[in-house]
Enzyme design. Sequence first.
Site, PDB file in Angstrom:
ATOM      1  N   SER A   3      58.964  52.534 -83.947  1.00  0.00           N
ATOM      2  CA  SER A   3      57.526  52.378 -84.209  1.00  0.00           C
ATOM      3  C   SER A   3      56.754  52.024 -82.939  1.00  0.00           C
ATOM      4  O   SER A   3      57.263  51.342 -82.048  1.00  0.00           O
ATOM      5  CB  SER A   3      57.286  51.256 -85.221  1.00  0.00           C
ATOM      6  OG  SER A   3      58.014  51.455 -86.395  1.00  0.00           O
ATOM      7  N   SER A  36      62.895  44.925 -84.762  1.00  0.00           N
ATOM      8  CA  SER A  36      63.719  43.849 -85.319  1.00  0.00           C
ATOM      9  C   SER A  36      64.857  43.519 -84.361  1.00  0.00           C
ATOM     10  O   SER A  36      65.502  44.428 -83.823  1.00  0.00           O
ATOM     11  CB  SER A  36      64.332  44.269 -86.663  1.00  0.00           C
ATOM     12  OG  SER A  36      63.326  44.593 -87.575  1.00  0.00           O
ATOM     13  N   GLU A 119      69.081  54.327 -92.689  1.00  0.00           N
ATOM     14  CA  GLU A 119      68.472  52.996 -92.737  1.00  0.00           C
ATOM     15  C   GLU A 119      67.989  52.676 -94.154  1.00  0.00           C
ATOM     16  O   GLU A 119      68.164  51.564 -94.657  1.00  0.00           O
ATOM     17  CB  GLU A 119      67.281  52.913 -91.774  1.00  0.00           C
ATOM     18  CG  GLU A 119      66.648  51.524 -91.765  1.00  0.00           C
ATOM     19  CD  GLU A 119      65.349  51.419 -90.966  1.00  0.00           C
ATOM     20  OE1 GLU A 119      64.642  52.435 -90.820  1.00  0.00           O
ATOM     21  OE2 GLU A 119      65.037  50.312 -90.503  1.00  0.00           O
ATOM     22  N   GLU A 252      54.462  53.966 -99.882  1.00  0.00           N
ATOM     23  CA  GLU A 252      53.627  55.163-100.079  1.00  0.00           C
ATOM     24  C   GLU A 252      54.285  56.382 -99.428  1.00  0.00           C
ATOM     25  O   GLU A 252      54.335  57.469-100.006  1.00  0.00           O
ATOM     26  CB  GLU A 252      52.227  54.956 -99.464  1.00  0.00           C
ATOM     27  CG  GLU A 252      51.359  53.937-100.188  1.00  0.00           C
ATOM     28  CD  GLU A 252      51.746  52.481 -99.903  1.00  0.00           C
ATOM     29  OE1 GLU A 252      52.460  52.223 -98.901  1.00  0.00           O
ATOM     30  OE2 GLU A 252      51.343  51.599-100.693  1.00  0.00           O
TER      31      GLU A 252
HETATM   32  C1  LIG Z   1      59.922  43.317 -91.420  1.00  0.00           C
HETATM   33  C2  LIG Z   1      59.728  44.601 -90.652  1.00  0.00           C
HETATM   34  C3  LIG Z   1      60.710  45.040 -89.779  1.00  0.00           C
HETATM   35  C4  LIG Z   1      60.536  46.224 -89.050  1.00  0.00           C
HETATM   36  N1  LIG Z   1      61.498  46.598 -88.157  1.00  0.00           N
HETATM   37  C5  LIG Z   1      61.312  47.703 -87.395  1.00  0.00           C
HETATM   38  C6  LIG Z   1      62.267  48.066 -86.379  1.00  0.00           C
HETATM   39  O1  LIG Z   1      63.280  47.403 -86.189  1.00  0.00           O
HETATM   40  N2  LIG Z   1      62.031  49.146 -85.621  1.00  0.00           N
HETATM   41  C7  LIG Z   1      60.906  49.910 -85.782  1.00  0.00           C
HETATM   42  O2  LIG Z   1      60.757  50.885 -85.068  1.00  0.00           O
HETATM   43  N3  LIG Z   1      59.976  49.591 -86.727  1.00  0.00           N
HETATM   44  C8  LIG Z   1      60.150  48.516 -87.529  1.00  0.00           C
HETATM   45  N4  LIG Z   1      59.202  48.170 -88.479  1.00  0.00           N
HETATM   46  C9  LIG Z   1      57.984  48.948 -88.552  1.00  0.00           C
HETATM   47  C10 LIG Z   1      57.815  49.804 -89.802  1.00  0.00           C
HETATM   48  O3  LIG Z   1      58.721  50.891 -89.784  1.00  0.00           O
HETATM   49  C11 LIG Z   1      56.347  50.261 -89.833  1.00  0.00           C
HETATM   50  O4  LIG Z   1      55.548  49.115 -90.008  1.00  0.00           O
HETATM   51  C12 LIG Z   1      56.095  51.247 -90.952  1.00  0.00           C
HETATM   52  O5  LIG Z   1      56.735  52.459 -90.702  1.00  0.00           O
HETATM   53  C13 LIG Z   1      54.584  51.489 -91.187  1.00  0.00           C
HETATM   54  O6  LIG Z   1      53.943  51.807 -90.016  1.00  0.00           O
HETATM   55  P1  LIG Z   1      52.593  51.037 -89.587  1.00  0.00           P
HETATM   56  O7  LIG Z   1      52.872  49.576 -89.649  1.00  0.00           O
HETATM   57  O8  LIG Z   1      52.115  51.627 -88.317  1.00  0.00           O
HETATM   58  O9  LIG Z   1      51.540  51.342 -90.747  1.00  0.00           O
HETATM   59  P2  LIG Z   1      50.655  52.715 -90.960  1.00  0.00           P
HETATM   60  O10 LIG Z   1      51.542  53.863 -90.738  1.00  0.00           O
HETATM   61  O11 LIG Z   1      49.456  52.551 -90.067  1.00  0.00           O
HETATM   62  O12 LIG Z   1      50.278  52.583 -92.440  1.00  0.00           O
HETATM   63  C14 LIG Z   1      49.148  51.827 -92.936  1.00  0.00           C
HETATM   64  C15 LIG Z   1      49.018  52.088 -94.433  1.00  0.00           C
HETATM   65  O13 LIG Z   1      48.720  53.492 -94.669  1.00  0.00           O
HETATM   66  C16 LIG Z   1      49.643  54.053 -95.583  1.00  0.00           C
HETATM   67  N5  LIG Z   1      49.934  55.448 -95.227  1.00  0.00           N
HETATM   68  C17 LIG Z   1      50.210  55.950 -93.991  1.00  0.00           C
HETATM   69  N6  LIG Z   1      50.455  57.271 -94.056  1.00  0.00           N
HETATM   70  C18 LIG Z   1      50.353  57.624 -95.364  1.00  0.00           C
HETATM   71  C19 LIG Z   1      50.496  58.858 -96.073  1.00  0.00           C
HETATM   72  N7  LIG Z   1      50.802  60.017 -95.436  1.00  0.00           N
HETATM   73  N8  LIG Z   1      50.324  58.859 -97.417  1.00  0.00           N
HETATM   74  C20 LIG Z   1      50.011  57.683 -98.079  1.00  0.00           C
HETATM   75  N9  LIG Z   1      49.833  56.490 -97.451  1.00  0.00           N
HETATM   76  C21 LIG Z   1      50.009  56.462 -96.122  1.00  0.00           C
HETATM   77  C22 LIG Z   1      50.898  53.197 -95.433  1.00  0.00           C
HETATM   78  O14 LIG Z   1      51.709  53.279 -96.593  1.00  0.00           O
HETATM   79  C23 LIG Z   1      50.310  51.812 -95.213  1.00  0.00           C
HETATM   80  O15 LIG Z   1      49.973  51.216 -96.436  1.00  0.00           O
HETATM   81  C24 LIG Z   1      59.358  46.989 -89.226  1.00  0.00           C
HETATM   82  C25 LIG Z   1      58.364  46.554 -90.140  1.00  0.00           C
HETATM   83  C26 LIG Z   1      58.543  45.364 -90.839  1.00  0.00           C
HETATM   84  C27 LIG Z   1      57.466  44.919 -91.801  1.00  0.00           C
END
Ligand SMILES: Cc1cc2nc3c(=O)[nH]c(=O)nc-3n(C[C@H](O)[C@H](O)[C@H](O)COP(=O)(O)OP(=O)(O)OC[C@H]3O[C@@H](n4cnc5c(N)ncnc54)[C@H](O)[C@@H]3O)c2cc1C
Length: 282
Positions: A3, A36, A119, A252
């Site tokens: 990410s 993480s 994963e 989602e």
């Molecule tokens: C506890 C925790 C551990 C994590 N560990 C890791 C890790 O080790 N390595 C790593 O790389 N990442 C990690 N992540 C990151 C995680 O994979 C991302 O937070 C996640 O993929 C969402 O991306 P974003 O936060 O950018 O949200 P966004 O992608 O910006 O999403 C924002 C909102 O929009 C919605 N949304 C986005 N696109 C769509 C769509 N096409 N249709 C419908 N709704 C949509 C989402 O569901 C969400 O509600 C971790 C996250 C958490 C909370």
Amino acid sequence: LFSEPGAGSDLAALGTRAVRDEGGDWIVNGQKVWTSSAHLARWAILIARTDPGLPKHRGISYFICDMTDPGVEVRPLRQITGEAEFNEVFLNDVRIPDAHRLGAVGDGWKVARTTLMNERVSIGGARLPREGGMIGTVSRTWRERPDLRTHELHQRLLALWVDAEVARMTGERLRQQLAVGRPGPEGSGLKLSFARLNQQISGLEVELLGDEGLLYDDWTMRRPELVDFTGREAGYRYLRSKGNSIEGGTSEVLLNIVAERVLGLPAEPRDDKDVAWKDLTR
Ligand SMILES: Cc1cc2nc3c(=O)[nH]c(=O)nc-3n(C[C@H](O)[C@H](O)[C@H](O)COP(=O)(O)OP(=O)(O)OC[C@H]3O[C@@H](n4cnc5c(N)ncnc54)[C@H](O)[C@@H]3O)c2cc1C
């Protein structure tokens, strides 16, 4: 190291760059987020853009990154529970030998998808005994504290108990699928149920415990060595489970995967699949 601030659900939009030098090594620059255990890891898996002139899914390569490289800077990010189990990671001229590339140059998206599907099964499909995990904890509280019981909570607990058991057995079936190859998109369904169940069960337990359920006030900065969804007190579990519907792909996004690849429903319109990454609006 997947990410980024500008690439979460739309992971293939990532902007971290890997450029090859004359010696054949890759020089990586960019920023990752929510990583993480980056503060503990010796090695990380990293996806980076190796060809911005190709459409976003095709210009990515997959690397194994040595976290002791002097160009890797790890900064903690605190969560709703007070602890910092994940991090921001800044990559400044990080050098990665070509031998640490996994898959062909430009084929990183395919490797990353396999990682993500694994994963999801590993988050949502841990091998559990009957009444293992979150449902076991609340069932124990139910048995030990008859003073807290109400008819309404009893009905909800029974329904969740059945759902948890169905999810547990579905996980067993998926693990058998894993034994014969890579997991399919069904793993996304399992991870969805896991997040929904953890949030509903931990919510039920907080309701059951009433005021006691709110007794979580440990806001000291901690760097846990293990991620434990079911440990500690009810208030902690309630807060930690909020991340379950985000980590490893949001609910989602997983619903979209189940809709398209399991149920065969029409795909969401995507107009950026054939445009060079460098020409996309970001
Ligand atoms: C506890 C925790 C551990 C994590 N560990 C890791 C890790 O080790 N390595 C790593 O790389 N990442 C990690 N992540 C990151 C995680 O994979 C991302 O937070 C996640 O993929 C969402 O991306 P974003 O936060 O950018 O949200 P966004 O992608 O910006 O999403 C924002 C909102 O929009 C919605 N949304 C986005 N696109 C769509 C769509 N096409 N249709 C419908 N709704 C949509 C989402 O569901 C969400 O509600 C971790 C996250 C958490 C909370």
